[in-house]
Design a protein around this motif. Sequence first.
Motif, mmCIF file in Angstrom:
data_model
loop_
_atom_site.group_PDB
_atom_site.id
_atom_site.type_symbol
_atom_site.label_atom_id
_atom_site.label_comp_id
_atom_site.label_asym_id
_atom_site.label_seq_id
_atom_site.Cartn_x
_atom_site.Cartn_y
_atom_site.Cartn_z
ATOM 1 N N ASP A 9 38.247 -17.682 55.322
ATOM 2 C CA ASP A 9 36.984 -17.882 54.611
ATOM 3 C C ASP A 9 37.009 -19.255 53.957
ATOM 4 O OD1 ASP A 9 34.744 -17.828 52.970
ATOM 5 O OD2 ASP A 9 35.681 -16.499 51.483
ATOM 6 N N GLN A 10 36.284 -20.206 54.554
ATOM 7 C CA GLN A 10 36.232 -21.561 53.994
ATOM 8 C C GLN A 10 35.082 -21.628 52.994
ATOM 9 O OE1 GLN A 10 34.524 -24.845 53.697
ATOM 10 N NE2 GLN A 10 36.356 -24.766 52.424
ATOM 11 N N GLY A 11 35.399 -21.647 51.697
ATOM 12 C CA GLY A 11 34.391 -21.583 50.652
ATOM 13 C C GLY A 11 34.225 -22.880 49.895
ATOM 14 N N THR A 12 33.357 -22.847 48.896
ATOM 15 C CA THR A 12 33.006 -24.049 48.142
ATOM 16 C C THR A 12 34.182 -24.591 47.346
ATOM 17 O OG1 THR A 12 30.825 -23.027 47.859
ATOM 18 C CG2 THR A 12 31.272 -25.008 46.583
ATOM 19 N N SER A 13 34.911 -23.713 46.675
ATOM 20 C CA SER A 13 35.991 -24.163 45.799
ATOM 21 C C SER A 13 37.373 -23.864 46.349
ATOM 22 C CB SER A 13 35.847 -23.522 44.416
ATOM 23 O OG SER A 13 35.823 -22.114 44.526
ATOM 24 N N GLY A 14 37.430 -23.355 47.575
ATOM 25 C CA GLY A 14 38.727 -23.087 48.176
ATOM 26 C C GLY A 14 38.595 -22.297 49.465
ATOM 27 N N THR A 15 39.707 -22.165 50.159
ATOM 28 C CA THR A 15 39.754 -21.386 51.394
ATOM 29 C C THR A 15 40.734 -20.245 51.204
ATOM 30 O OG1 THR A 15 39.197 -23.272 52.785
ATOM 31 C CG2 THR A 15 40.320 -21.435 53.855
ATOM 32 N N GLY A 74 39.240 -15.433 63.011
ATOM 33 C CA GLY A 74 37.823 -15.492 62.671
ATOM 34 C C GLY A 74 37.620 -16.504 61.558
ATOM 35 N N LEU A 75 36.451 -17.166 61.531
ATOM 36 C CA LEU A 75 36.172 -18.204 60.539
ATOM 37 C C LEU A 75 34.824 -17.963 59.874
ATOM 38 C CD1 LEU A 75 36.940 -21.011 59.279
ATOM 39 C CD2 LEU A 75 35.622 -22.035 61.146
ATOM 40 N N ALA A 76 34.840 -17.831 58.548
ATOM 41 C CA ALA A 76 33.606 -17.786 57.754
ATOM 42 C C ALA A 76 33.402 -19.147 57.106
ATOM 43 C CB ALA A 76 33.685 -16.693 56.691
ATOM 44 N N ASN A 77 32.134 -19.483 56.830
ATOM 45 C CA ASN A 77 31.827 -20.824 56.329
ATOM 46 C C ASN A 77 30.835 -20.791 55.184
ATOM 47 O OD1 ASN A 77 28.910 -21.816 57.327
ATOM 48 N ND2 ASN A 77 29.761 -20.417 58.858
ATOM 49 N N GLN A 78 30.648 -21.967 54.544
ATOM 50 C CA GLN A 78 29.803 -22.098 53.353
ATOM 51 C C GLN A 78 28.304 -21.963 53.636
ATOM 52 O OE1 GLN A 78 30.555 -25.632 51.010
ATOM 53 N NE2 GLN A 78 32.702 -25.669 51.636
ATOM 54 N N THR A 150 25.973 -28.376 60.329
ATOM 55 C CA THR A 150 26.628 -27.633 59.259
ATOM 56 C C THR A 150 28.139 -27.754 59.419
ATOM 57 O OG1 THR A 150 26.187 -25.697 60.646
ATOM 58 C CG2 THR A 150 24.804 -25.995 58.713
ATOM 59 N N SER A 151 28.863 -27.512 58.334
ATOM 60 C CA SER A 151 30.315 -27.764 58.330
ATOM 61 C C SER A 151 31.062 -26.889 59.317
ATOM 62 C CB SER A 151 30.875 -27.564 56.922
ATOM 63 O OG SER A 151 30.646 -26.244 56.455
ATOM 64 N N PRO A 219 42.847 -17.280 70.277
ATOM 65 C CA PRO A 219 41.401 -17.340 70.521
ATOM 66 C C PRO A 219 40.625 -17.212 69.220
ATOM 67 C CG PRO A 219 42.244 -15.164 71.095
ATOM 68 C CD PRO A 219 43.441 -15.998 70.708
ATOM 69 N N LEU A 220 39.578 -18.032 69.076
ATOM 70 C CA LEU A 220 38.650 -17.919 67.946
ATOM 71 C C LEU A 220 37.532 -16.984 68.404
ATOM 72 C CD1 LEU A 220 37.808 -18.916 65.092
ATOM 73 C CD2 LEU A 220 36.649 -20.814 66.201
ATOM 74 N N THR A 221 37.509 -15.760 67.863
ATOM 75 C CA THR A 221 36.607 -14.720 68.386
ATOM 76 C C THR A 221 35.594 -14.230 67.364
ATOM 77 O OG1 THR A 221 38.169 -12.954 67.803
ATOM 78 C CG2 THR A 221 38.364 -13.901 70.011
ATOM 79 N N GLY A 222 35.582 -14.797 66.163
ATOM 80 C CA GLY A 222 34.628 -14.356 65.151
ATOM 81 C C GLY A 222 34.134 -15.517 64.320
ATOM 82 N N LEU A 223 32.825 -15.646 64.175
ATOM 83 C CA LEU A 223 32.196 -16.690 63.358
ATOM 84 C C LEU A 223 31.075 -16.052 62.551
ATOM 85 C CD1 LEU A 223 31.633 -19.377 66.164
ATOM 86 C CD2 LEU A 223 33.522 -19.342 64.523
ATOM 87 N N LEU A 224 31.033 -16.311 61.240
ATOM 88 C CA LEU A 224 29.946 -15.735 60.451
ATOM 89 C C LEU A 224 29.830 -16.475 59.125
ATOM 90 C CD1 LEU A 224 27.763 -13.573 60.429
ATOM 91 C CD2 LEU A 224 29.434 -11.934 59.582
#
Length: 482
Positions: A9-15, A74-78, A150-151, A219-224
């Motif tokens: 989870d890549q967030g505003t103030s940290g990951t 999986g990768l979540a973003n801001q 977007t980032s 494999p990168l299999t999740g994005l949200l």
Amino acid sequence: MTGPVLAVDQGTSGTKALVICPDRGVIGSGAAPVSPRYGSGGRVEADPAALLSSVVDAGRRALAQAGEPVAAVGLANQGETVLAWDPATGDPLTEAIVWQDRRAEPLCTELAPHAEKLTQLTGLPLDPYFAAPKMAWIRRELTREGVVTTSDAWLIHRLTGAFVTDAATAGRTQLLDLDRVTWSPEALDIFGLAEERMPEVVDVDGAVGITTAFGAPLPLTGLLVDQQAALFAQRVTEPGTAKCTYGTGAFLLAQTGPRPRRTGNGLVSCVAWRLAGRTSYCLDGQVYTAASAVRWLTDLGVISGAADLDPVGSAVPDSGGVTFVPALAGLAAPWWRGDLRGSLTGLGLDTGPGHLVRALCEGIAAQVVELTDAVAADLGAPLTSLRVDGGLTRSALLMQTQADLLQLPVEVSALPDATALGVGAVAMLGMDPSLTAEEAVPAWKPSAVYEPRISEAAAAERLAGFRAQVEALLDRTPPAAH
């Protein structure tokens, strides 16, 4: 059943990164800080290299703690944070312009004649909070080179070489046709972005590429996008259910099902997720400053950190007549007045730190009540409870204040890091299509349930005081100056 996955989870103030096993739950975690830079004129920026390194560092720490291999990531973003970058080299061409940045305000004012059309097309009001105004601002003010996205698209490209974004993140740009879930040529044209190369819009549960950033190929299999990932983890999958995440800001999302519901009450209508080609939609409302307002009080020396909210606030019985409208980065839904500044009223010589803390908790909670009222009006039925997650849910004072003003039970998730858990579940679905969403998402249970302790009349009186101060702010800064 699938093996463990790495959820980042890549967030505003940290990951934050978790290694999640379907049978054993979270078996490893890691974190890495990120420091946005705040400046005059509404500037909020982050170093793109710091975003990427935080993803890699947090992921590697989680894997090291787990001590066993994972099957996918999986990768979540801001969401609304954007930058320009060189697609040939992957190098950033600008800083990352963070979702809180307000420098595109004049551009939005200029595009005001198109506001109604844009909202109808994309579900989003015209506001610098969203990605498209920032993207257009970058093109006008910083660079015409490379691509502007977007980032998440940049991070995914650096991790795998792919040029994609998920449907929910694309829905945060104000460039996505809400009904067709494809880029809108008309919206792109309005923002002067018609000639831009845009990333492919993909399902949230699809394999998009292979990364070696964490060691062995994965494999990168999740994005949200972050808030929708938390919505998924909270099992808010049925129309009429809602959750609120209390992080840097507070974000309330309510599920509306397979068709978008245009809002008449200042909320955002957007994609919740597109799983296996099927789109779910949600209503979304935002409070720009929650933990960031706590940080503001901390920087002033009123408290030493979020852990002080309860002991300092509980030292006094009430706010002592102080009302705090914490519009430190403007007011979001349902007002959409990013130009407003916050206000503290009712101060006296007897006002102490505890009164300020309680007034801040009431100010955050009152804004969330405005959002739940708007959701109820749009859905035609009131909510019956509110599921909550995020760092500030550790404050019993804030959660009790929320239940009191909301006059509903507030159910605190027993699962911390809901965003990472949600994108981890999506990654599992991307790896094993035979799984159901219910099988991929951890069983939901509250760690605490806060019931209202004050009367409906008392809640109404406190909310009326807050609304009066918001009205005073609106009167002092007429829309013509907006």
